[in-house]
Design an enzyme around this catalytic site. Structure first.
Site, PDB file in Angstrom:
ATOM      1  N   ASP A 103       0.863  -1.194   0.000  1.00  0.00           N
ATOM      2  CA  ASP A 103       0.000   0.000   0.000  1.00  0.00           C
ATOM      3  C   ASP A 103       0.896   1.239   0.000  1.00  0.00           C
ATOM      4  O   ASP A 103       2.116   1.134   0.169  1.00  0.00           O
ATOM      5  CB  ASP A 103      -0.922  -0.004   1.234  1.00  0.00           C
ATOM      6  CG  ASP A 103      -1.902   1.165   1.242  1.00  0.00           C
ATOM      7  OD1 ASP A 103      -2.315   1.631   0.159  1.00  0.00           O
ATOM      8  OD2 ASP A 103      -2.266   1.641   2.345  1.00  0.00           O
ATOM      9  N   SER A 104       0.260   2.400  -0.123  1.00  0.00           N
ATOM     10  CA  SER A 104       1.021   3.660  -0.034  1.00  0.00           C
ATOM     11  C   SER A 104       1.318   4.007   1.423  1.00  0.00           C
ATOM     12  O   SER A 104       2.125   4.892   1.689  1.00  0.00           O
ATOM     13  CB  SER A 104       0.201   4.790  -0.656  1.00  0.00           C
ATOM     14  OG  SER A 104      -1.044   4.877   0.006  1.00  0.00           O
ATOM     15  N   TYR A 136      -0.765   8.442  -2.591  1.00  0.00           N
ATOM     16  CA  TYR A 136      -0.691   8.120  -4.013  1.00  0.00           C
ATOM     17  C   TYR A 136      -1.713   8.913  -4.823  1.00  0.00           C
ATOM     18  O   TYR A 136      -1.510   9.167  -6.002  1.00  0.00           O
ATOM     19  CB  TYR A 136      -0.939   6.612  -4.217  1.00  0.00           C
ATOM     20  CG  TYR A 136       0.329   5.779  -4.288  1.00  0.00           C
ATOM     21  CD1 TYR A 136       1.581   6.321  -3.993  1.00  0.00           C
ATOM     22  CD2 TYR A 136       0.267   4.436  -4.663  1.00  0.00           C
ATOM     23  CE1 TYR A 136       2.730   5.554  -4.071  1.00  0.00           C
ATOM     24  CE2 TYR A 136       1.412   3.654  -4.750  1.00  0.00           C
ATOM     25  CZ  TYR A 136       2.638   4.212  -4.452  1.00  0.00           C
ATOM     26  OH  TYR A 136       3.776   3.449  -4.539  1.00  0.00           O
ATOM     27  N   CYS A 172      -4.342  -1.260  -2.284  1.00  0.00           N
ATOM     28  CA  CYS A 172      -4.486   0.188  -2.467  1.00  0.00           C
ATOM     29  C   CYS A 172      -5.341   0.396  -3.709  1.00  0.00           C
ATOM     30  O   CYS A 172      -4.967  -0.050  -4.799  1.00  0.00           O
ATOM     31  CB  CYS A 172      -3.104   0.811  -2.659  1.00  0.00           C
ATOM     32  SG  CYS A 172      -3.147   2.562  -3.064  1.00  0.00           S
ATOM     33  N   ASN A 173      -6.492   1.040  -3.532  1.00  0.00           N
ATOM     34  CA  ASN A 173      -7.391   1.259  -4.667  1.00  0.00           C
ATOM     35  C   ASN A 173      -6.725   2.128  -5.726  1.00  0.00           C
ATOM     36  O   ASN A 173      -6.829   1.865  -6.918  1.00  0.00           O
ATOM     37  CB  ASN A 173      -8.682   1.934  -4.198  1.00  0.00           C
ATOM     38  CG  ASN A 173      -9.525   1.010  -3.353  1.00  0.00           C
ATOM     39  OD1 ASN A 173     -10.415   0.354  -3.839  1.00  0.00           O
ATOM     40  ND2 ASN A 173      -9.229   0.923  -2.062  1.00  0.00           N
ATOM     41  N   GLU A 228      -3.562   7.452   9.057  1.00  0.00           N
ATOM     42  CA  GLU A 228      -2.104   7.394   9.299  1.00  0.00           C
ATOM     43  C   GLU A 228      -1.784   7.898  10.709  1.00  0.00           C
ATOM     44  O   GLU A 228      -0.979   7.310  11.429  1.00  0.00           O
ATOM     45  CB  GLU A 228      -1.344   8.259   8.274  1.00  0.00           C
ATOM     46  CG  GLU A 228      -1.346   7.730   6.847  1.00  0.00           C
ATOM     47  CD  GLU A 228      -0.413   6.548   6.630  1.00  0.00           C
ATOM     48  OE1 GLU A 228       0.662   6.501   7.246  1.00  0.00           O
ATOM     49  OE2 GLU A 228      -0.771   5.657   5.820  1.00  0.00           O
ATOM     50  N   CYS A 234     -11.314   2.830   0.131  1.00  0.00           N
ATOM     51  CA  CYS A 234      -9.889   3.079   0.368  1.00  0.00           C
ATOM     52  C   CYS A 234      -9.517   2.166   1.532  1.00  0.00           C
ATOM     53  O   CYS A 234     -10.259   2.080   2.521  1.00  0.00           O
ATOM     54  CB  CYS A 234      -9.690   4.539   0.740  1.00  0.00           C
ATOM     55  SG  CYS A 234      -8.040   4.896   1.371  1.00  0.00           S
ATOM     56  N   HIS A 278      -7.444   2.433   3.796  1.00  0.00           N
ATOM     57  CA  HIS A 278      -7.199   3.098   5.083  1.00  0.00           C
ATOM     58  C   HIS A 278      -8.476   3.195   5.926  1.00  0.00           C
ATOM     59  O   HIS A 278      -8.402   3.303   7.151  1.00  0.00           O
ATOM     60  CB  HIS A 278      -6.691   4.531   4.872  1.00  0.00           C
ATOM     61  CG  HIS A 278      -5.223   4.641   4.566  1.00  0.00           C
ATOM     62  ND1 HIS A 278      -4.674   4.257   3.372  1.00  0.00           N
ATOM     63  CD2 HIS A 278      -4.191   5.106   5.326  1.00  0.00           C
ATOM     64  CE1 HIS A 278      -3.366   4.486   3.393  1.00  0.00           C
ATOM     65  NE2 HIS A 278      -3.054   5.001   4.573  1.00  0.00           N
TER      66      HIS A 278
HETATM   67  N1  DGL Z   1      -4.905   2.985   0.872  1.00  0.00           N
HETATM   68  C1  DGL Z   1      -4.882   3.722  -0.365  1.00  0.00           C
HETATM   69  C2  DGL Z   1      -6.122   3.380  -1.201  1.00  0.00           C
HETATM   70  O1  DGL Z   1      -6.792   2.386  -0.929  1.00  0.00           O
HETATM   71  C3  DGL Z   1      -4.636   5.162  -0.068  1.00  0.00           C
HETATM   72  C4  DGL Z   1      -4.551   6.022  -1.284  1.00  0.00           C
HETATM   73  C5  DGL Z   1      -3.541   7.112  -1.306  1.00  0.00           C
HETATM   74  O2  DGL Z   1      -2.392   6.930  -0.881  1.00  0.00           O
HETATM   75  O3  DGL Z   1      -3.921   8.182  -1.823  1.00  0.00           O
HETATM   76  O4  DGL Z   1      -6.447   4.030  -2.182  1.00  0.00           O
END
Ligand code: DGL
Length: 273
Positions: free
Chosen positions: A13-14, A45, A77-78, A155, A187, A189
């Site tokens: 993930d990011s 991301y 991560c979507n 976060e 998402c 998160h």
């Molecule tokens: N967990 C990531 C997602 O599902 C976070 C996206 C991001 O870093 O912008 O999209």
């Protein structure tokens, strides 16, 4: 991986959002070990150009696989899944699982045909969301909220900072006003914020995230790739938690609170390895 060792899954993930998916994978496959990889140096991301997401995602995952061979890769991560999956599949023979917002299961659950989609600003804008709605939820009113604050609050939560409930209430007020009975957490998160989200939206009956579906898919892929040893269980589920930026303070304890004991946490990876 050698035959009959226990399986190992790389979860990417990011940031820390993929931990919500790692917890579901661990629940479904308690004998599997996990390598967690977060590109938090480039977080979020959603604010990166697509080419940067593709390049970083492929380079980091390829590098991690060299150090830690794995039997399956989960792009938890979507934002990355929408752009990076074909590129990843072109550079590795390891099966790759991506994540999409659960509009299909949400449409099967909603009783009042009103669904809220909560995702990052980048994800709610992507054309594939229109396609998912057309395909699976054409008879529903779908209210989209793409708010930049939620990923950061998740976060911060890992670092021990409580979620600002008032700000969260106003971030999701559009879903409250629309009277949705089902919310898609688009998402990875967001499941980490579920307690606070439930306080903001007490009328919601169904919360849909992708963690369980991903875990089922990983289990299926590993069953095809096996046989694997199912009886050996290590005390440490997470062989390594790798962060491309600084490792978030308190992350090992937070992971342990999700049932994910980690053997080692490495920051500034791969330079710190
Ligand atoms: N967990 C990531 C997602 O599902 C976070 C996206 C991001 O870093 O912008 O999209």
């Amino acid at each position: 991986m050698s035959e009959c060792a226990s399986p190992r899954v790389l979860i990417f993930d990011s940031g820390v959002g993929g931990l919500s998916v790692a917890a579901c994978v661990h629940e479904k496959l308690p004998h599997a070990s996990i390598v967690y990889l977060a590109d938090n140096a480039a977080f979020p991301y959603g604010e990166q150009p697509e080419s940067v997401v593709i390049e970083r995602c492929c380079a980091l995952i390829a590098g991690a696989l060299e150090h830690y061979p794995c039997d399956a890769i989960v792009v938890a991560c979507n934002t990355a899944s929408t752009v990076a999956l074909p590129h990843l599949r072109a550079i590795t023979g390891v099966p790759v699982v991506g994540v999409v917002p659960g509009l299909k299961p949400a449409a099967a659950k909603t009783l009042n045909r009103r669904i809220g989609l909560l995702a990052t600003p980048a994800t709610v804008r992507r054309p594939y969301i229109d396609q998912l709605i057309r395909e699976f939820a054409a008879d529903c009113q779908v209210e989209r909220v793409g708010h930049p604050g939620l990923v950061q609050w998740a976060e911060n939560l890992v670092r021990g900072v409580p979620v600002p409930q008032d700000e969260l209430d106003s971030a999701v007020s559009g879903l409250f006003d629309a009277g949705v009975d089902t919310v898609v957490l688009g998402c990875t998160h967001y499941p980490l914020l579920l307690e606070s989200l439930k306080r903001s939206l007490p009328g919601v009956a169904f919360w849909v995230d992708s963690g369980e579906a991903i875990a089922r898919r990983v289990a299926w892929l590993l069953a095809q790739a096996g046989p694997f040893e199912e009886s050996v269980r290590s005390r440490h589920t997470v062989v390594a938690a790798l962060f491309s930026g600084n490792a978030p303070g308190g992350v090992a304890d937070y992971m342990a609170s999700l049932g994910l004991q980690s053997l080692t946490v490495i920051g500034n990876w791969p330079a710190g390895s």
